[in-house]
Design a protein around this motif. Sequence first.
Motif, PDB file in Angstrom:
ATOM      1  N   ASN A  57       0.834  -1.208   0.000  1.00  0.00           N
ATOM      2  CA  ASN A  57       0.000   0.000   0.000  1.00  0.00           C
ATOM      3  C   ASN A  57       0.867   1.256   0.000  1.00  0.00           C
ATOM      4  O   ASN A  57       0.541   2.249  -0.665  1.00  0.00           O
ATOM      5  N   LEU A  60       2.189   1.710  -3.503  1.00  0.00           N
ATOM      6  CA  LEU A  60       1.128   2.220  -4.374  1.00  0.00           C
ATOM      7  C   LEU A  60       0.872   3.703  -4.110  1.00  0.00           C
ATOM      8  O   LEU A  60       0.740   4.504  -5.052  1.00  0.00           O
ATOM      9  N   ASN A  61       0.805   4.079  -2.826  1.00  0.00           N
ATOM     10  CA  ASN A  61       0.585   5.484  -2.484  1.00  0.00           C
ATOM     11  C   ASN A  61       1.722   6.366  -2.990  1.00  0.00           C
ATOM     12  O   ASN A  61       1.492   7.452  -3.538  1.00  0.00           O
ATOM     13  N   SER A  64       1.628   6.575  -6.981  1.00  0.00           N
ATOM     14  CA  SER A  64       0.416   7.235  -7.475  1.00  0.00           C
ATOM     15  C   SER A  64       0.459   8.722  -7.150  1.00  0.00           C
ATOM     16  O   SER A  64       0.130   9.569  -7.999  1.00  0.00           O
ATOM     17  N   ILE A  65       0.872   9.061  -5.933  1.00  0.00           N
ATOM     18  CA  ILE A  65       0.996  10.476  -5.559  1.00  0.00           C
ATOM     19  C   ILE A  65       2.059  11.162  -6.405  1.00  0.00           C
ATOM     20  O   ILE A  65       1.866  12.286  -6.889  1.00  0.00           O
ATOM     21  N   LEU A  67       3.142  10.373  -9.417  1.00  0.00           N
ATOM     22  CA  LEU A  67       2.714  10.502 -10.814  1.00  0.00           C
ATOM     23  C   LEU A  67       1.671  11.600 -10.981  1.00  0.00           C
ATOM     24  O   LEU A  67       1.790  12.466 -11.863  1.00  0.00           O
ATOM     25  N   ILE A  68       0.649  11.590 -10.123  1.00  0.00           N
ATOM     26  CA  ILE A  68      -0.428  12.585 -10.239  1.00  0.00           C
ATOM     27  C   ILE A  68       0.081  13.983  -9.921  1.00  0.00           C
ATOM     28  O   ILE A  68      -0.219  14.948 -10.636  1.00  0.00           O
ATOM     29  N   TYR A 127      -4.581  11.172   2.187  1.00  0.00           N
ATOM     30  CA  TYR A 127      -4.019  11.038   0.840  1.00  0.00           C
ATOM     31  C   TYR A 127      -4.099  12.354   0.073  1.00  0.00           C
ATOM     32  O   TYR A 127      -3.140  12.776  -0.577  1.00  0.00           O
ATOM     33  N   LEU A 131      -1.130  14.784  -1.541  1.00  0.00           N
ATOM     34  CA  LEU A 131      -1.120  15.095  -2.965  1.00  0.00           C
ATOM     35  C   LEU A 131      -1.021  16.604  -3.197  1.00  0.00           C
ATOM     36  O   LEU A 131      -0.211  17.074  -4.012  1.00  0.00           O
ATOM     37  N   THR A 212       3.734   6.378   2.866  1.00  0.00           N
ATOM     38  CA  THR A 212       4.500   6.238   1.631  1.00  0.00           C
ATOM     39  C   THR A 212       5.720   5.380   1.959  1.00  0.00           C
ATOM     40  O   THR A 212       5.889   4.941   3.102  1.00  0.00           O
TER      41      THR A 212
END
Length: 262
Positions: A57, A60-61, A64-65, A67-68, A127, A131, A212
């Motif tokens: 997890n 993934l966090n 994803s954070i 990249l976005i 999250y 971000l 993270t």
Amino acid sequence: MKKVVSRAYVILIAIFLYLPIATLIILSFNKSKSMSVWTGFTFDWYSEMIHDRLMMNAILNTFSIALISALIATIIGTMACIGMKNMTKRVQNLLLGFNNIPLLNADIVTGISLMLSFLAFGISLGYTTILISHITFSIPYVILSVRPRMNKKTEGLYEAALDLGASHSYAFRKVVLPELIPGITSGFLLSFTMSVDDFIITYFTRGAGINTISTRIYSEIKVGIRPSLFALSTVVFLTALIILLIINFKTQRGGEREIEIF
């Protein structure tokens, strides 16, 4: 003699930089939990890392954070550079000065400030707050990467395209944007790297239950270092190395094609 000394110096620097990483990779395959005793070769720690739900997890966090936030920061930073191009020199210098403040500011001050801002507006830490924080500290890096590409050559090509009958949108897409692509790419990659690497700002804005890679490693270190962390670090290092080699290979191929065309 000078050549021997220079080579020895380069080798010494390479050993200093990469010996710890090589040691980490070797320990990730050690069957023993000890960092001083080699008891055999194994992939058990990689298997443990994959089956660790909290660690997966966190991975993934993290990505994803990264990249976005890098994507949004790149869009905002590029638009900011285009907007500043049409401003007066005095206003541009003022905005660039404000842009440099987050770069010079200590991460701990930025992290605490963002945390207090979220709490003041009643925003629960989680999250989304991570971000937003990563977008915030990534934008200045994008502006610094894209801004040098907005030079007189780009402006001249844009005006030339308009004189030849191109519309504003067409001239931007076909003339200006290709000139900005190297800066945009550098800004995106730098933002992505900074986001993956960040710990302090993430620690203050993450809230409970969100981790993270960096915060997860920090939590596990407090109770003892497990070799699965070595496995995770090895995977991250090899992934970054492969991406770097691919980028360098494409850049080299692109340079060779330009030389051939010339």
